[in-house]
Write a protein that holds these residues in place. Structure first.
Motif, PDB file in Angstrom:
ATOM      1  N   SER A 151     -20.752 -29.263  66.365  1.00  0.00           N
ATOM      2  CA  SER A 151     -20.350 -30.663  66.262  1.00  0.00           C
ATOM      3  C   SER A 151     -21.336 -31.470  65.426  1.00  0.00           C
ATOM      4  O   SER A 151     -22.551 -31.345  65.575  1.00  0.00           O
ATOM      5  CB  SER A 151     -20.240 -31.283  67.651  1.00  0.00           C
ATOM      6  N   ARG A 158      -8.315 -33.090  68.803  1.00  0.00           N
ATOM      7  CA  ARG A 158      -8.448 -32.982  67.351  1.00  0.00           C
ATOM      8  C   ARG A 158      -7.332 -33.702  66.604  1.00  0.00           C
ATOM      9  O   ARG A 158      -7.519 -34.194  65.491  1.00  0.00           O
ATOM     10  CB  ARG A 158      -8.484 -31.505  66.968  1.00  0.00           C
ATOM     11  N   ALA A 173      -3.778 -30.129  61.348  1.00  0.00           N
ATOM     12  CA  ALA A 173      -4.038 -29.586  62.683  1.00  0.00           C
ATOM     13  C   ALA A 173      -3.715 -28.098  62.756  1.00  0.00           C
ATOM     14  O   ALA A 173      -4.459 -27.305  63.334  1.00  0.00           O
ATOM     15  CB  ALA A 173      -3.220 -30.349  63.722  1.00  0.00           C
ATOM     16  N   ILE A 215     -13.176 -31.201  62.311  1.00  0.00           N
ATOM     17  CA  ILE A 215     -12.678 -30.031  63.018  1.00  0.00           C
ATOM     18  C   ILE A 215     -13.725 -29.501  63.989  1.00  0.00           C
ATOM     19  O   ILE A 215     -13.421 -29.087  65.112  1.00  0.00           O
ATOM     20  CB  ILE A 215     -12.264 -28.937  62.017  1.00  0.00           C
ATOM     21  N   PRO A 242      -9.915 -28.876  70.569  1.00  0.00           N
ATOM     22  CA  PRO A 242      -8.528 -28.830  70.096  1.00  0.00           C
ATOM     23  C   PRO A 242      -7.630 -29.912  70.676  1.00  0.00           C
ATOM     24  O   PRO A 242      -6.808 -30.474  69.965  1.00  0.00           O
ATOM     25  CB  PRO A 242      -8.070 -27.439  70.515  1.00  0.00           C
ATOM     26  N   TRP A 275     -13.279 -23.747  71.493  1.00  0.00           N
ATOM     27  CA  TRP A 275     -14.042 -24.708  70.708  1.00  0.00           C
ATOM     28  C   TRP A 275     -15.523 -24.522  70.972  1.00  0.00           C
ATOM     29  O   TRP A 275     -15.963 -24.309  72.095  1.00  0.00           O
ATOM     30  CB  TRP A 275     -13.614 -26.133  71.082  1.00  0.00           C
ATOM     31  N   PHE A 311     -14.589 -32.051  67.405  1.00  0.00           N
ATOM     32  CA  PHE A 311     -13.613 -32.369  68.446  1.00  0.00           C
ATOM     33  C   PHE A 311     -13.007 -31.092  69.016  1.00  0.00           C
ATOM     34  O   PHE A 311     -12.698 -30.168  68.273  1.00  0.00           O
ATOM     35  CB  PHE A 311     -12.491 -33.256  67.885  1.00  0.00           C
ATOM     36  N   SER A 325      -3.768 -27.934  68.549  1.00  0.00           N
ATOM     37  CA  SER A 325      -4.226 -28.985  67.661  1.00  0.00           C
ATOM     38  C   SER A 325      -5.255 -28.507  66.665  1.00  0.00           C
ATOM     39  O   SER A 325      -6.221 -29.147  66.349  1.00  0.00           O
ATOM     40  CB  SER A 325      -4.807 -30.160  68.460  1.00  0.00           C
TER      41      SER A 325
END
Length: 540
Positions: free
Chosen positions: A24, A155, A410, A147, A152, A19, A150, A535
């Motif tokens: 974000s 999420r 997801a 997506i 995984p 991630w 957050f 996720s």
């Protein structure tokens, strides 16, 4: 407030999962605040797709037009929405994600005001087109923000919050629309969007961030000479816009007996073929069809389309059945869906927590099986069912919906490049909306054909050679004595009952067909990714 990095766990777990917090939309704020803010306009838009349905008669009366003319209020919105959704990912990349989101909110809000103040049909239809254009950019951008905001492992719950918006909106729409039109006027069906839209715009402007990484991606594309794919936009309009028009007007125009429907259907098909060949050859396509090369993503689009078909199809069928067969008001018929909405709200957090911990295929397979069982139950309804029977029937179906939408959203992004979230979100929303349109159109066509077929079969049994028929007429003449023509009145009452029974049998046929469709789809779920421990994590 806590930073996004702190919320995500700023450290190794997020990075180990791949991630990238630099994308974000939460910035220095808690991501859950962002979820609440960006869900407002999306809920408003999803609600609006169904809230106007029950107000058509009131709109027709208020503007002195026919009910058939009033249906263009729905058609114009759906066509504009269908055209914009698939290109919204490209637009957000070209304009800037936050800027495009703000423009969409502003356009939707202003056009809602114009809708509410419209003095005639022409103004209302134009305003609805603008409303559809604005609304088309909301849900895909929101999903892209979620997506990216957050990690995984968190999420699933964020997607669950989005599922509330998508699933509950269409459920509340008919009930809220019926209540507004019965207690006030049809104008407020649109005007209620204005204060919500204004609040959403200012909250988004203040709290939602445009990440530096997203800005850098946009600048890189612009520096490389971003070319507007005009041909792609035109092909999207021809294919999806005319396909939506074909689905929405087909039943009213007697399908292919109408030259207009033949033209829209053929042109739409040619547009689809042209779109595929053209977009696959473009360096910067307005709709990135190459994402379909990812088997998992392609399967999730199919499952999302069928889920939209079931959700929107039954959301229209159940109130329609209650009104046509049982004589419910539009408000009471919509109220029968409310218990299902409550069940969805209760189930959403559980779905969010299970995603990433339980194999997504198990969740999806179980949810589809529950959907099939619920439709099997509905296929055994009778004209004498109570309000509780109808409400419970919807509840059984609605409690499984979060376990469809959350795992689908997801798992869909697994294996896709991080900078393709907007394009992927657009295609997911296209699948959901097209599935819904196909579901509504197919259900209405099946219903109309089934009602005619069952009525013909029932009428054949009403002949003087049938002793049951003659005995009933003899008894009815005595019962209706003094109320009118003793010969005509019993036959009129009997024919009314035949129509009622035929309508009920038609609805049962549709429920049964939807159940079979789900059972056919079930094995496809096996070929999706498991989603465990991810996720929705994305690849490079």
């Amino acid at each position: 407030m806590a930073s996004a990095a702190a919320e995500a766990g700023a450290g190794s777990p997020a990075k180990q999962s791949g991630w990238d917090s630099s994308r974000s939309a939460a910035g220095k704020y808690n991501p859950w605040l962002i979820v609440a803010i960006i869900s407002l306009p999306t809920f408003m838009e999803v609600l609006d797709t169904s809230i106007a349905n029950v107000s058509l008669d009131h709109i027709a009366g208020g503007l002195s037009i026919t009910t058939d003319q009033a249906t263009w209020v729905l058609t114009s919105y759906l066509v504009a929405n269908a055209i914009v959704i698939p290109i919204s990912g490209w637009l957000s990349d070209a304009i800037g994600r936050k800027r495009y989101f703000l423009i969409s909110i502003a356009l939707f809000t202003i056009s809602s005001l114009i809708c509410g103040l419209s003095p005639n049909l022409s103004t209302l239809v134009i305003a609805r087109v603008l409303q559809g254009i604005g609304g088309g950019g909301l849900a895909p951008v929101e999903q892209s923000m979620l997506i990216d905001s957050f990690p995984p492992e968190k999420r699933g719950m964020a997607i669950a919050a989005f599922a509330i918006v998508v699933v509950v909106g269409p459920v509340l729409g008919p009930t809220l629309g019926g209540w507004i039109t019965e207690t006030s006027s049809w104008h407020w069906v649109f005007l209620i969007n204005v204060p919500v839209g204004i609040a959403a715009w200012f909250l988004t402007e203040i709290f939602v961030d445009e990440p530096e990484q997203v800005k850098a991606d946009r600048q890189r594309k612009l520096a490389g000479g971003l070319r507007i794919d005009y041909v792609g936009v035109i092909l999207v309009a021809l294919s999806l816009g005319l396909f939506e028009l074909t689905l929405d007007r087909g039943e009213r125009e007697d399908w292919f007996a109408s030259g207009f429907i033949v033209f829209t259907a053929v042109t739409s098909f040619l547009g689809f073929v042209g779109l595929i060949f053209w977009e696959l050859r473009q360096k910067d396509p307005v709709v990135d069809l190459r994402l379909l090369a990812n088997r998992n993503f392609a399967i999730t689009l199919l499952v999302m389309g069928i889920t939209g078909l079931i959700l929107f199809g039954t959301t229209q069928l159940i109130p329609q059945m209650l009104q046509q067969v049982m004589g419910y008001s539009s408000f009471d018929a919509g109220l029968a869906l409310t218990l299902g909405g409550i069940a969805t709200l209760v189930a959403v957090p559980f779905a969010g927590r299970l995603v990433g911990k339980v194999d997504a295929r198990i969740l999806l397979g179980g949810a589809l099986f529950v959907q099939a069982a619920a439709l099997w139950n509905m296929s055994h309804f009778s004209p004498d069912i109570s309000f509780a029977d109808a409400a419970l029937g919807r509840l059984y179906q609605a409690m499984a919906l979060p376990f469809l939408f959350v795992p689908i959203n997801a798992v869909a992004y697994q294996g896709l490049p991080r900078d393709k979230t907007a394009q992927a979100s657009s295609l997911l929303n296209v699948a959901r909306n097209l599935g819904g349109s196909i579901g509504i159109s197919a259900a209405q066509s099946m219903l109309a054909g089934g009602m005619q077929r069952h009525q013909a079969e029932l009428v054949q049994k009403l002949n003087p050679l049938d002793p049951n028929y003659t005995d009933w007429l003899a008894k009815a003449k005595g019962a209706f004595a003094g109320l009118g023509d003793p010969t005509v009145l019993p036959q009129a009452v009997l024919y009314q009952q035949v129509q009622r029974q035929a309508a009920m049998l038609g609805f049962l046929d549709v429920f049964r067909s939807l159940m079979v469709l789900i059972l056919i789809l079930l094995p496809v779920v096996i070929f999706m990714n498991s989603g465990k421990g991810a996720s929705g994590g994305m690849g490079h």
